[in-house]
Design a protein around this motif. Structure first.
Motif, PDB file in Angstrom:
ATOM      1  N   PRO A 132     -27.518 -26.906 -41.961  1.00 20.58           N
ATOM      2  CA  PRO A 132     -27.483 -25.445 -42.137  1.00 20.58           C
ATOM      3  C   PRO A 132     -28.178 -24.699 -41.003  1.00 20.58           C
ATOM      4  O   PRO A 132     -27.805 -23.572 -40.678  1.00 20.58           O
ATOM      5  N   GLU A 133     -29.216 -25.326 -40.403  1.00 17.49           N
ATOM      6  CA  GLU A 133     -29.893 -24.658 -39.287  1.00 17.49           C
ATOM      7  C   GLU A 133     -28.957 -24.492 -38.100  1.00 17.49           C
ATOM      8  O   GLU A 133     -28.957 -23.457 -37.422  1.00 17.49           O
ATOM      9  N   GLN A 134     -28.143 -25.510 -37.830  1.00 15.99           N
ATOM     10  CA  GLN A 134     -27.189 -25.395 -36.726  1.00 15.99           C
ATOM     11  C   GLN A 134     -26.145 -24.317 -37.009  1.00 15.99           C
ATOM     12  O   GLN A 134     -25.763 -23.545 -36.125  1.00 15.99           O
ATOM     13  N   THR A 135     -25.674 -24.263 -38.255  1.00 17.04           N
ATOM     14  CA  THR A 135     -24.707 -23.228 -38.622  1.00 17.04           C
ATOM     15  C   THR A 135     -25.305 -21.840 -38.495  1.00 17.04           C
ATOM     16  O   THR A 135     -24.674 -20.907 -37.994  1.00 17.04           O
ATOM     17  N   SER A 136     -26.549 -21.680 -38.936  1.00 13.98           N
ATOM     18  CA  SER A 136     -27.214 -20.383 -38.826  1.00 13.98           C
ATOM     19  C   SER A 136     -27.403 -19.978 -37.369  1.00 13.98           C
ATOM     20  O   SER A 136     -27.234 -18.811 -37.014  1.00 13.98           O
ATOM     21  N   SER A 141     -25.729 -16.529 -32.796  1.00 10.92           N
ATOM     22  CA  SER A 141     -25.144 -16.416 -31.459  1.00 10.92           C
ATOM     23  C   SER A 141     -23.919 -15.513 -31.467  1.00 10.92           C
ATOM     24  O   SER A 141     -23.705 -14.706 -30.550  1.00 10.92           O
ATOM     25  N   ILE A 142     -23.110 -15.640 -32.530  1.00 10.20           N
ATOM     26  CA  ILE A 142     -21.920 -14.803 -32.643  1.00 10.20           C
ATOM     27  C   ILE A 142     -22.310 -13.337 -32.779  1.00 10.20           C
ATOM     28  O   ILE A 142     -21.738 -12.452 -32.119  1.00 10.20           O
ATOM     29  N   PHE A 143     -23.297 -13.030 -33.617  1.00 14.53           N
ATOM     30  CA  PHE A 143     -23.721 -11.649 -33.796  1.00 14.53           C
ATOM     31  C   PHE A 143     -24.345 -11.104 -32.516  1.00 14.53           C
ATOM     32  O   PHE A 143     -24.163  -9.936 -32.173  1.00 14.53           O
ATOM     33  N   LYS A 144     -25.092 -11.925 -31.800  1.00 16.76           N
ATOM     34  CA  LYS A 144     -25.677 -11.488 -30.536  1.00 16.76           C
ATOM     35  C   LYS A 144     -24.584 -11.193 -29.518  1.00 16.76           C
ATOM     36  O   LYS A 144     -24.642 -10.194 -28.781  1.00 16.76           O
ATOM     37  N   LEU A 145     -23.575 -12.059 -29.466  1.00 18.00           N
ATOM     38  CA  LEU A 145     -22.453 -11.837 -28.554  1.00 18.00           C
ATOM     39  C   LEU A 145     -21.695 -10.571 -28.924  1.00 18.00           C
ATOM     40  O   LEU A 145     -21.279  -9.798 -28.046  1.00 18.00           O
TER      41      LEU A 145
END
Length: 211
Positions: A132-136, A141-145
């Motif tokens: 779950p940490e990797q998914t989070s 990263s997507i939201f930052k992008l």
């Protein structure tokens, strides 16, 4: 390995937000008021409103945003541009109006965009061997992008507006220089003619004195 990763990013781009946007450029005639409508079918949706006066007069315009039941949301006068985001408390029809009644002869070219965004966060499908940490971290990263892309988009709009205004200023200055040159040339011709007339008047007066 790259194709599944690209597919995951594409899925996230559609899963995190559903956006309905309208971007238009409209020319307002003097003493004209124009309204544009958008429908919000879900409460608490985010409505983004951007506008910029590209040319005409002092590059300013009056605007107002009105919600359902004629509920005033925001309004201002003589603004050159604006970038706002508000939460739609009620579902229904929202209208954005531009008013050029303050101008008696200048047309205004207005570039604007209305976007309705319904954010829907969904859980990212986890693969075997992922935590779950990797998914989070991927979600962040997507939201930052997405935020960086929004910033780039705003900067592009800002520089486009500056370019149009500077071009309009240069064109106006060029027109004024041309007009002043014509006036100056006319004044020089008039002064030359006046000097010839005065000299001839003096010589004609001197000849009459001798006679």
């Amino acid at each position: 390995m790259r194709i599944p990763l690209l597919t995951t990013y594409t899925f996230l781009a559609y899963a995190f937000s559903i956006v309905s946007a309208t971007a238009l450029t409209y020319k307002l005639a003097p003493n004209e008021k124009a309204c544009f409508f958008t429908f919000v079918d879900q409460r608490n949706a985010k409505v983004a409103f951007y506008f910029a006066v590209q040319s005409g007069g002092s590059f300013d315009i009056d605007y107002e945003v009105v919600g359902p039941n004629d509920k005033a949301i925001m309004a201002n006068q003589k603004e050159r541009q604006g970038d706002f985001v508000f939460t739609a408390q009620d579902s229904g029809e929202y209208r954005v109006c531009f008013n050029n009644e303050m101008s008696t002869f200048a047309d205004k070219m207005v570039d604007f965009e209305i976007a309705v965004e319904n954010e829907q966060r969904t859980s990212l499908p986890q693969k075997q061997g992922t935590t779950p940490e990797q998914t989070s971290a991927l979600e962040e990263s997507i939201f930052k992008l997405s935020g960086q892309l929004s910033t780039i988009n705003r900067n592009q709009k800002y520089f486009r507006t500056r370019e149009n205004r500077n071009f309009s200023t240069v064109r106006s200055t060029e027109k004024r220089i041309f007009n002043f040159s014509i006036i100056e040339s006319g004044m020089m011709v008039a002064m030359a003619g006046l000097q010839v007339f005065i000299v001839r008047f003096f010589f004609q007066g001197a000849r009459k004195g001798y006679v």
